[in-house]
Design a protein around this motif. Structure first.
Motif, PDB file in Angstrom:
ATOM      1  N   SER A  97       5.684  -7.822  -5.187  1.00 43.73           N
ATOM      2  CA  SER A  97       5.157  -8.445  -6.407  1.00 43.73           C
ATOM      3  C   SER A  97       4.119  -7.601  -7.128  1.00 43.73           C
ATOM      4  CB  SER A  97       4.527  -9.804  -6.060  1.00 43.73           C
ATOM      5  OG  SER A  97       3.478  -9.631  -5.112  1.00 43.73           O
ATOM      6  N   ASP A  98       3.370  -6.768  -6.423  1.00 43.69           N
ATOM      7  CA  ASP A  98       2.232  -6.075  -7.042  1.00 43.69           C
ATOM      8  C   ASP A  98       2.682  -4.856  -7.847  1.00 43.69           C
ATOM      9  OD1 ASP A  98       0.748  -7.941  -5.751  1.00 43.69           O
ATOM     10  OD2 ASP A  98      -0.132  -6.586  -4.268  1.00 43.69           O
ATOM     11  N   LYS A 106      -4.942   2.946  -9.619  1.00 46.93           N
ATOM     12  CA  LYS A 106      -5.048   2.049  -8.459  1.00 46.93           C
ATOM     13  C   LYS A 106      -4.379   2.661  -7.231  1.00 46.93           C
ATOM     14  CE  LYS A 106      -6.393  -1.884  -6.687  1.00 46.93           C
ATOM     15  NZ  LYS A 106      -7.842  -2.155  -6.500  1.00 46.93           N
ATOM     16  N   TYR A 107      -3.220   3.285  -7.456  1.00 50.26           N
ATOM     17  CA  TYR A 107      -2.506   3.950  -6.363  1.00 50.26           C
ATOM     18  C   TYR A 107      -3.386   5.030  -5.728  1.00 50.26           C
ATOM     19  CZ  TYR A 107       0.768   7.274  -4.183  1.00 50.26           C
ATOM     20  OH  TYR A 107       1.388   8.144  -3.321  1.00 50.26           O
ATOM     21  N   ALA A 139       6.075  -0.119  -8.900  1.00 47.61           N
ATOM     22  CA  ALA A 139       6.538  -1.506  -8.834  1.00 47.61           C
ATOM     23  C   ALA A 139       7.959  -1.523  -8.300  1.00 47.61           C
ATOM     24  CB  ALA A 139       6.482  -2.155 -10.209  1.00 47.61           C
ATOM     25  N   VAL A 164      -1.612  -4.900   0.031  1.00 44.82           N
ATOM     26  CA  VAL A 164      -0.744  -4.823  -1.138  1.00 44.82           C
ATOM     27  C   VAL A 164       0.628  -5.402  -0.804  1.00 44.82           C
ATOM     28  CG1 VAL A 164       0.486  -3.210  -2.647  1.00 44.82           C
ATOM     29  CG2 VAL A 164      -1.923  -2.830  -2.122  1.00 44.82           C
ATOM     30  N   ASN A 165       1.170  -6.207  -1.717  1.00 42.75           N
ATOM     31  CA  ASN A 165       2.506  -6.765  -1.556  1.00 42.75           C
ATOM     32  C   ASN A 165       3.471  -5.999  -2.459  1.00 42.75           C
ATOM     33  OD1 ASN A 165       4.882  -8.200  -1.539  1.00 42.75           O
ATOM     34  ND2 ASN A 165       3.927 -10.207  -1.801  1.00 42.75           N
ATOM     35  N   LEU A 213       1.155  -1.475  -9.469  1.00 47.08           N
ATOM     36  CA  LEU A 213      -0.018  -0.609  -9.344  1.00 47.08           C
ATOM     37  C   LEU A 213      -0.016   0.434 -10.453  1.00 47.08           C
ATOM     38  CD1 LEU A 213       0.111   0.175  -5.497  1.00 47.08           C
ATOM     39  CD2 LEU A 213      -1.008  -1.744  -6.635  1.00 47.08           C
TER      40      LEU A 213
END
Length: 399
Positions: free
Chosen positions: A140-141, A147-148, A184, A136-137, A143
């Motif tokens: 930029s990503d 998803k987390y 984010a 994960v970046n 979540l």
């Protein structure tokens, strides 16, 4: 008669005080407590001693409190009462949870956007190692909560044992609002979910507001814009709003002190009258230091010191003794070395910026350095010393 050489440098003393209540004459209590401690312990006050008082007792004496309903009313008035994006709050039951309850009461839905892997002051939601493993970046990503959880599961705070993601989500629902949680770090990411935004970061708030406005947000507030004026008779802080507030009860917050320069000047004047000594006085909150184990940066207040006397303006102007000893005077020892270093200190320039002999000294604001010393001295628990006396801080090797 030759003056006796002082053998002690800086001393920091916690000063016991009575419990402070709204309306108390705080300047008199602070001055009298310091004078009583000096008499009891057998020390004398000197010019340029520093008397520091915690922001907590100042706000208490001012009666600077607000109910969650006042927070709700202000959020509703400034952000419309519909869907509100709440950005970058710190993870803290003491600092933010009660504020969040008020914010949620002032909206139909909260989209809570948490920074990751940690909040602004270093409270961790997920480790960097886990981010690396998941590919994960964080720059930029974006979540979703699902998803987390899929990637990282439940992560409880190392010191409090609280899963803040669950805790904040439940708190918002209990306050009567719907909730959606995302993760984010780019402020603009919230605009896919809400165009009325409350950014809750502390030291980066000006940049976050600028980015959100430039990206087309319809309404942008920071915590410093909420309760920056009284609501239905509540307390407020004209400069900082909710920033620097603490939990008082389950439904009220104690706000950061309002203007209190007159308080520090009054304490200074009282000590001068009583002793003939010109002391400096400051109000302090959080110190500005970082815990190496938990990676938590202490400074959750907007500033270390909201008020101080003019003698505390500026930064230290010091020479590094070990640099002089190891370089300029490496061939000297004993009294000869002591005299050479003392002469260098007496002859030092008023501004040592760029001078190699000052490298490694701390170019921070005096109030940040002394406030950190005071915060560590008074602690945040049951020591009962909300006033700190610092002596010898402005001494040097020649004093």
């Amino acid at each position: 008669m030759e003056q006796k050489e002082r053998r002690v440098g800086t001393v920091s003393r916690g000063i016991r005080c009575p419990i402070i209540r709204q309306g108390d004459d705080l300047a008199a209590i602070i001055a009298d407590s310091v004078l009583a401690a000096a008499e009891s312990e057998g020390f004398a006050l000197r010019d340029r001693d520093v008397i520091a008082a915690t922001e907590s007792i100042v706000a208490r004496a001012q009666g600077n409190y607000a109910h969650v309903d006042a927070i709700a009313a202000d959020v509703r008035a400034k952000l419309g009462g519909g869907t509100v994006g709440v950005l970058f709050p710190i993870l803290s039951r003491n600092r933010f949870a009660i504020c969040l309850r008020g914010i949620a009461k002032g909206a139909k839905k909260i989209v809570l956007m948490l920074s990751y892997p940690s909040d602004e002051v270093g409270n961790e939601l997920v480790s960097l190692d886990k981010l690396d493993e998941a590919g994960v970046n964080p720059y930029s990503d974006v979540l979703t909560l699902e998803k987390y959880r899929e990637l990282f599961g439940v992560n409880k705070h190392e010191f409090t044992g609280v899963d803040y993601v669950e805790y904040y989500g439940n708190l918002i629902r209990e306050s009567g609002a719907e909730v959606e949680i995302i993760f984010a770090n780019r402020p603009q990411a919230i605009l896919a979910y809400a165009d009325h935004v409350l950014t809750c970061d502390i030291h980066t708030r000006a940049r976050t507001k600028r980015i959100l406005k430039a990206a087309g947000a319809k309404a942008v507030c920071g915590l410093d814009d909420i309760l920056n004026a009284p609501v239905d008779g509540s307390g407020c802080n004209e400069r900082y709003g909710l920033l620097g507030s603490n939990k008082s009860t389950e439904d009220t917050v104690k706000l950061f002190p309002r203007e209190c320069k007159d308080l520090v000047l009054s304490v200074q004047e009282r000590i001068l009258k009583a002793t003939g000594k010109h002391v400096e006085v400051m109000i302090y909150g959080d110190g500005a230091f970082k815990d190496p184990k938990g990676k938590i940066w202490e400074l959750a207040d907007p500033v270390v010191s909201p008020a101080f006397t003019d003698g505390l303006i500026g930064t230290p102007n010091e020479l590094k003794l070990k640099y002089l000893a190891d370089n300029d005077y490496k061939d000297l020892s004993g009294e000869e070395l002591k005299k050479a270093i003392s002469d260098s200190i007496r002859a030092k320039q008023s501004n040592l910026v760029g001078n190699m002999a000052s490298q490694g000294t701390t170019p921070r604001q005096l109030t940040d350095l002394i406030g950190s010393l005071c915060d560590l001295t008074s602690g945040s628990g049951d020591k009962g010393t909300p006033v700190v006396l610092v002596q010898g801080y402005f001494d040097n090797y020649t004093t």
